[in-house]
Design a protein around this motif. Structure first.
Motif, PDB file in Angstrom:
ATOM      1  N   THR A 124       0.436  -1.151   0.248  1.00 19.11           N
ATOM      2  CA  THR A 124       0.517  -0.096   0.238  1.00 19.11           C
ATOM      3  C   THR A 124       0.845   1.019   0.240  1.00 19.11           C
TER       4      THR A 124
ATOM      5  N   ASN B 299       0.956   4.434  -3.416  1.00 20.07           N
ATOM      6  CA  ASN B 299       0.120   4.751  -2.788  1.00 20.07           C
ATOM      7  C   ASN B 299       1.708   6.111  -3.079  1.00 20.07           C
ATOM      8  N   SER B 300       2.492   5.706  -3.239  1.00 22.88           N
ATOM      9  CA  SER B 300       3.841   7.250  -2.905  1.00 22.88           C
ATOM     10  C   SER B 300       3.780   7.412  -4.503  1.00 22.88           C
ATOM     11  N   TYR B 301       4.051   6.729  -5.531  1.00 17.61           N
ATOM     12  CA  TYR B 301       4.193   7.156  -6.744  1.00 17.61           C
ATOM     13  C   TYR B 301       2.523   7.824  -8.167  1.00 17.61           C
ATOM     14  N   SER B 302       1.344   6.859  -7.222  1.00 17.26           N
ATOM     15  CA  SER B 302       0.159   6.562  -8.122  1.00 17.26           C
ATOM     16  C   SER B 302      -0.148   5.415  -9.050  1.00 17.26           C
ATOM     17  N   LEU B 303       1.088   4.314  -8.673  1.00 19.15           N
ATOM     18  CA  LEU B 303       1.133   3.090  -9.104  1.00 19.15           C
ATOM     19  C   LEU B 303       0.688   2.034  -8.714  1.00 19.15           C
ATOM     20  N   SER B 304       0.406   0.849  -9.932  1.00 18.37           N
ATOM     21  CA  SER B 304      -0.358   0.699  -9.922  1.00 18.37           C
ATOM     22  C   SER B 304       0.101  -0.516 -10.531  1.00 18.37           C
TER      23      SER B 304
ATOM     24  N   LYS C 165       7.730   1.209 -14.814  1.00 19.21           N
ATOM     25  CA  LYS C 165       7.513   2.011 -13.636  1.00 19.21           C
ATOM     26  C   LYS C 165       7.540   1.136 -12.536  1.00 19.21           C
TER      27      LYS C 165
ATOM     28  N   ASP D 145      10.776   5.097 -13.783  1.00 21.18           N
ATOM     29  CA  ASP D 145      10.222   5.648 -14.925  1.00 21.18           C
ATOM     30  C   ASP D 145       9.794   6.167 -15.881  1.00 21.18           C
TER      31      ASP D 145
ATOM     32  N   HIS E  23       6.389  14.841  -8.718  1.00 25.22           N
ATOM     33  CA  HIS E  23       5.615  13.650  -9.180  1.00 25.22           C
ATOM     34  C   HIS E  23       6.876  13.800  -7.700  1.00 25.22           C
TER      35      HIS E  23
ATOM     36  N   LYS F  46       6.296  10.794   0.372  1.00 28.84           N
ATOM     37  CA  LYS F  46       5.532   9.803   1.391  1.00 28.84           C
ATOM     38  C   LYS F  46       7.239   8.212   1.382  1.00 28.84           C
TER      39      LYS F  46
END
Length: 361
Positions: free
Chosen positions: A198, A202-207, A228, A242, A262, A269
C-alpha cells in the motif's frame, strides 16, 4: 553510553565551554545520545531531579545552540529542548544523533580536540582513532556514490528487478546514510506485505504487481513501451524508475515539471515509509536521467525554442535531507535546476527568483 546526566550547567569561561562542547562532540563522534542537564546521578542511576534555575530558558537554549554551531567543526545536528519542573526550575535535554560525516573537532579558542564516548564517559581521541574516523567517513561517501553508480550500471545493462522498457528513463534513489555503514539491518522483517504494498503503490500513483525479490520488495507496472517500479532494498534504500515522463510526438520531450511534481510527492511518502521501517537520517537523494540526448524541456504554453540535451545521461549530484521537518521542494531545487540547465535554461522555472516553489497550476 547514550546518556549523560549533569546536575548543573556553567558556560562561564572558555574552560567550561570547552568541557560542554567536548561532551556534545563526543556523542556525535560515537553512537549519538542525550545530555540531560538538571539531573543528579550516582554511578549512572538518577538520584534526584532538581533542575537548574533559569529566568529565560529560550535564551539559554539559543546560547547553547549558537555555541555548538560556532565552536564544533564540521557542524553537527542536534536538538535542544527544555522541560519546566514543578519547583520552577528547568531540565534541558540535548539530543545528538550519531554523525556519519565526522570526526567533529572542538575549535573554541583555537582548540583542535577530538573526543569520543564509551560506557565510562568521554575521552580524547588519539591520532590513530582520528585517522580511522576520517577514513571511515571517506569510505562511507564512496559506498553511497558507488551504490548509486552500481545500480545505474545494472539498469543500463538490463539487470533490473523487472523487465525495463526502452530508454529514456528517470531514476530516483533515496539512500539513508546508515544503510550503507558496516552494520546493516534487514528492515523488511518488521513490516507486513500489505503495508509495504500500500505504501509503495500510493507513493507514486502506481498500480500493477508486487513481489519479494533477492534485494527486498518491489512494486511495478510494465508494458511494451513503459515501465514504472519502486524497489525497496532490505537495507532501507529505495530505487524508483519511471519511463512515463517523456514524450515522442512532434519532437522528443522531457516532462521536467512532471518529474518535479511526482518526485517531491514520492520522496515525502517514501521517506515516511523509511522512517516507519526504522531508517534514520541523514538521507541522500540522487536523480538520474538516462537516454535523454536530443530531448527538450517540455513547456506546453511556450512558443520559444529550447535547446536539446547534449548528452545521453544526466547523473546529477545528490542532495541531503537531515531531518523529517525539512521542506523537500526546497532541498531538491539544485537538482531540478540542473535538469533545466541541461535543457538550456538558467534554472527551474517552477521556482521564483527567491528560490521558493511556485504553486502548481
Amino acid at each position: 553510553r547514550r546518556l549523560d546526566y549533569k546536575v548543573d550547567l556553567s558556560l562561564k569561561g572558555n574552560d567550561k565551554k570547552k568541557e560542554f562542547l567536548a561532551d556534545v562532540s563526543a556523542f556525535a563522534n560515537s553512537i549519538g545520545g542525550r545530555i540531560l542537564i538538571g539531573i543528579a546521578e550516582e554511578k549512572g542511576i538518577i538520584i534526584d531531579i532538581p533542575g537548574i534555575p533559569c529566568d529565560d530558558p529560550d535564551a539559554l537554549t539559543q546560547t547553547m545552540d549558537n555555541l555548538i554551531d560556532n565552536s564544533i567543526a564540521p557542524r553537527i545536528k542536534k536538538k535542544i529542548k527544555w522541560i519546566k519542573l514543578h519547583n520552577g526550575n528547568y531540565v534541558f535535554v540535548i539530543e545528538i544523533p550519531q554523525s556519519f560525516y565526522g570526526p567533529h573537532m572542538v575549535t573554541l579558542g583555537g582548540s583542535s580536540r577530538f573526543h569520543y564516548r564509551t560506557n565510562s564517559g568521554k575521552y580524547q581521541m588519539d591520532v590513530y582513532q582520528i585517522r580511522e574516523a576520517f577514513t571511515a567517513s571517506t569510505t562511507l561517501d564512496e559506498r553511497i556514490r558507488n551504490f548509486r553508480l552500481d545500480r545505474l550500471a545494472k539498469i543500463e545493462s538490463g539487470d533490473g528487478p523487472v523487465s525495463i522498457a526502452a530508454k529514456p528513463r528517470f531514476v530516483l534513489h533515496i539512500i539513508p546514510v546508515e544503510s550503507l555503514t558496516s552494520e546493516q539491518e534487514d528492515h523488511l522483517t518488521c513490516i507486513d506485505k500489505n503495508h509495504l504494498m500500500t505504501a509503495l503503490f500510493n507513493s507514486y500513483s502506481l498500480s500493477g504487481d508486487c513481489k519479494y525479490n533477492f534485494d527486498g520488495f518491489v512494486v511495478f507496472s510494465t508494458g511494451d513501451s513503459q515501465t514504472k517500479y519502486i524497489q525497496l532494498f532490505k537495507n532501507g534504500c529505495i530505487e524508483l524508475l519511471d519511463t512515463h515522463q517523456f514524450q515522442n510526438d512532434d519532437y522528443p520531450k522531457l516532462k521536467a515539471t512532471g518529474i518535479e511534481q511526482h518526485s517531491i510527492l514520492a520522496i515525502e511518502k517514501l521517506s515516511e515509509l523509511q522512517s516507519t521501517i526504522g531508517c534514520g537520517y541523514p538521507r541522500v537523494i540522487y536523480m538520474s536521467l538516462l537516454g535523454v540526448k536530443g530531448y527538450k524541456i517540455n513547456r506546453p504554453y511556450s512558443f520559444s525554442d529550447t535547446y536539446p540535451i547534449d548528452r545521453d545521461s544526466l547523473v546529477i549530484p545528490g542532495v541531503q535531507i537531515n531531518e523529517p521537518t525539512e521542506d523537500i521542494a526546497t532541498v531538491l531545487k539544485p537538482v531540478f535546476d540542473d535538469i533545466w540547465r541541461a535543457g538550456g535554461y538558467s534554472r527551474s522555472l517552477n521556482y521564483d527568483e527567491e528560490g521558493k516553489r511556485k504553486q502548481s497550476k
